[in-house]
Design a protein around this motif. Sequence first.
Motif, PDB file in Angstrom:
ATOM      1  N   ILE A 132      -3.835   5.200  -4.776  1.00 16.67           N
ATOM      2  CA  ILE A 132      -3.073   4.220  -5.542  1.00 16.67           C
ATOM      3  C   ILE A 132      -2.147   3.480  -4.574  1.00 16.67           C
ATOM      4  CG2 ILE A 132      -1.540   3.809  -7.500  1.00 16.67           C
ATOM      5  CD1 ILE A 132      -4.237   5.164  -8.282  1.00 16.67           C
ATOM      6  N   ASP A 133      -2.343   2.176  -4.456  1.00 14.00           N
ATOM      7  CA  ASP A 133      -1.493   1.355  -3.585  1.00 14.00           C
ATOM      8  C   ASP A 133      -0.062   1.363  -4.118  1.00 14.00           C
ATOM      9  OD1 ASP A 133      -0.144  -1.313  -2.845  1.00 14.00           O
ATOM     10  OD2 ASP A 133      -1.919  -1.349  -1.567  1.00 14.00           O
ATOM     11  N   VAL A 134       0.912   1.393  -3.226  1.00 10.45           N
ATOM     12  CA  VAL A 134       2.320   1.458  -3.604  1.00 10.45           C
ATOM     13  C   VAL A 134       2.729   0.291  -4.499  1.00 10.45           C
ATOM     14  CG1 VAL A 134       3.165   0.252  -1.535  1.00 10.45           C
ATOM     15  CG2 VAL A 134       4.645   1.874  -2.716  1.00 10.45           C
ATOM     16  N   ARG A 135       2.096  -0.856  -4.359  1.00 10.60           N
ATOM     17  CA  ARG A 135       2.477  -2.018  -5.176  1.00 10.60           C
ATOM     18  C   ARG A 135       2.121  -1.841  -6.646  1.00 10.60           C
ATOM     19  NH1 ARG A 135       0.875  -5.093   0.118  1.00 10.60           N
ATOM     20  NH2 ARG A 135      -0.932  -3.771  -0.181  1.00 10.60           N
ATOM     21  N   VAL A 136       1.215  -0.931  -6.946  1.00  8.99           N
ATOM     22  CA  VAL A 136       0.883  -0.634  -8.341  1.00  8.99           C
ATOM     23  C   VAL A 136       2.074   0.057  -9.011  1.00  8.99           C
ATOM     24  CG1 VAL A 136      -0.667   0.709  -9.844  1.00  8.99           C
ATOM     25  CG2 VAL A 136      -1.598  -0.583  -7.907  1.00  8.99           C
ATOM     26  N   ALA A 137       2.929   0.706  -8.233  1.00 12.71           N
ATOM     27  CA  ALA A 137       4.089   1.413  -8.788  1.00 12.71           C
ATOM     28  C   ALA A 137       5.011   0.481  -9.557  1.00 12.71           C
ATOM     29  CB  ALA A 137       4.858   2.120  -7.676  1.00 12.71           C
ATOM     30  N   MET A 138       5.073  -0.807  -9.168  1.00 12.18           N
ATOM     31  CA  MET A 138       5.961  -1.722  -9.901  1.00 12.18           C
ATOM     32  C   MET A 138       5.504  -1.896 -11.343  1.00 12.18           C
ATOM     33  SD  MET A 138       5.308  -5.531  -8.486  1.00 12.18           S
ATOM     34  CE  MET A 138       3.762  -5.822  -7.674  1.00 12.18           C
ATOM     35  N   LEU A 139       4.219  -1.681 -11.611  1.00 12.26           N
ATOM     36  CA  LEU A 139       3.714  -1.773 -12.982  1.00 12.26           C
ATOM     37  C   LEU A 139       4.123  -0.557 -13.802  1.00 12.26           C
ATOM     38  CD1 LEU A 139       0.121  -3.038 -12.140  1.00 12.26           C
ATOM     39  CD2 LEU A 139       2.065  -4.404 -12.954  1.00 12.26           C
ATOM     40  N   LEU A 140       4.441   0.534 -13.122  1.00 13.68           N
ATOM     41  CA  LEU A 140       4.846   1.771 -13.793  1.00 13.68           C
ATOM     42  C   LEU A 140       6.357   1.868 -13.983  1.00 13.68           C
ATOM     43  CD1 LEU A 140       2.575   4.198 -11.725  1.00 13.68           C
ATOM     44  CD2 LEU A 140       2.095   3.252 -13.988  1.00 13.68           C
ATOM     45  N   ALA A 141       7.101   0.950 -13.382  1.00 11.33           N
ATOM     46  CA  ALA A 141       8.561   1.045 -13.347  1.00 11.33           C
ATOM     47  C   ALA A 141       9.185   1.155 -14.723  1.00 11.33           C
ATOM     48  CB  ALA A 141       9.171  -0.137 -12.594  1.00 11.33           C
ATOM     49  N   GLY A 142       8.685   0.395 -15.697  1.00 11.63           N
ATOM     50  CA  GLY A 142       9.250   0.485 -17.048  1.00 11.63           C
ATOM     51  C   GLY A 142       9.189   1.896 -17.579  1.00 11.63           C
ATOM     52  N   GLY A 143       8.032   2.538 -17.413  1.00 11.19           N
ATOM     53  CA  GLY A 143       7.877   3.907 -17.867  1.00 11.19           C
ATOM     54  C   GLY A 143       8.716   4.880 -17.067  1.00 11.19           C
ATOM     55  N   LEU A 144       8.843   4.639 -15.781  1.00 10.35           N
ATOM     56  CA  LEU A 144       9.641   5.524 -14.935  1.00 10.35           C
ATOM     57  C   LEU A 144      11.128   5.431 -15.296  1.00 10.35           C
ATOM     58  CD1 LEU A 144       8.012   4.858 -11.445  1.00 10.35           C
ATOM     59  CD2 LEU A 144       7.801   6.923 -12.828  1.00 10.35           C
ATOM     60  N   LEU A 145      11.578   4.228 -15.587  1.00 13.65           N
ATOM     61  CA  LEU A 145      12.985   4.028 -15.904  1.00 13.65           C
ATOM     62  C   LEU A 145      13.342   4.526 -17.292  1.00 13.65           C
ATOM     63  CD1 LEU A 145      13.437   0.452 -14.382  1.00 13.65           C
ATOM     64  CD2 LEU A 145      14.123   2.651 -13.381  1.00 13.65           C
ATOM     65  N   ALA A 146      12.352   4.621 -18.177  1.00 14.26           N
ATOM     66  CA  ALA A 146      12.614   5.040 -19.553  1.00 14.26           C
ATOM     67  C   ALA A 146      12.808   6.549 -19.674  1.00 14.26           C
ATOM     68  CB  ALA A 146      11.448   4.602 -20.454  1.00 14.26           C
ATOM     69  N   GLU A 147      12.356   7.307 -18.711  1.00 18.67           N
ATOM     70  CA  GLU A 147      12.444   8.778 -18.807  1.00 18.67           C
ATOM     71  C   GLU A 147      13.747   9.315 -18.313  1.00 18.67           C
ATOM     72  OE1 GLU A 147       9.005  10.546 -17.014  1.00 18.67           O
ATOM     73  OE2 GLU A 147       7.683   9.255 -18.120  1.00 18.67           O
TER      74      GLU A 147
END
Length: 181
Positions: free
Chosen positions: A166-181
């Motif tokens: 998984i390329d690190v730039r894909v992580a920005m798409l997960l940020a909403g979920g990461l910040l919600a936890e």
Amino acid sequence: MSRPGADTPIETRWEGRFITVKQQGSWEYVSRARGIHAAVILAIDEDESGRHVILVEQYRVPLNRPCLELPAGLVGDDTAGEAAEIAAQRELEEETGYRADHWRTVGEFYSSPGMVSESFTLLVATGLTKVGEGGGVDSEDIVVHRVPLDGIADFVAAKRAEGCGIDVRVAMLLAGGLLAE
């Protein structure tokens, strides 16, 4: 502020067609040859079913496996002085088969600044139209994924479980979920 090695000369240890290995003091790093950098595209497709992101999957030799990524490509690889926006338009169509009506440049970023001097320009593409199959050029064998944004975390988890990098730039798409936890 004092920078380690700021006054130390930079030595080229090895140079290939696309990369150069350099050393400054005890620090070793890699840079793109000929001042080339990359354009990375966050392509958002919207229809009655919702918002989707266009991702690509392709085999990456350094990882020895496929990698899930945002579409991207080199700027100025064949044309000196090429604008990032022009490269992004070309790469989006080559890799994914989509064209975009609207482009917005977010800015320049560095993906691994402790080891690589390469930068990339991040662009957001919207108003997408499917105009071809995509898949890249030559033997790139790119697989195109159109993924609902509200299902991105599950999609990435499934690709990771398959053994996909998984390329690190894909992580920005997960940020909403990461910040919600």
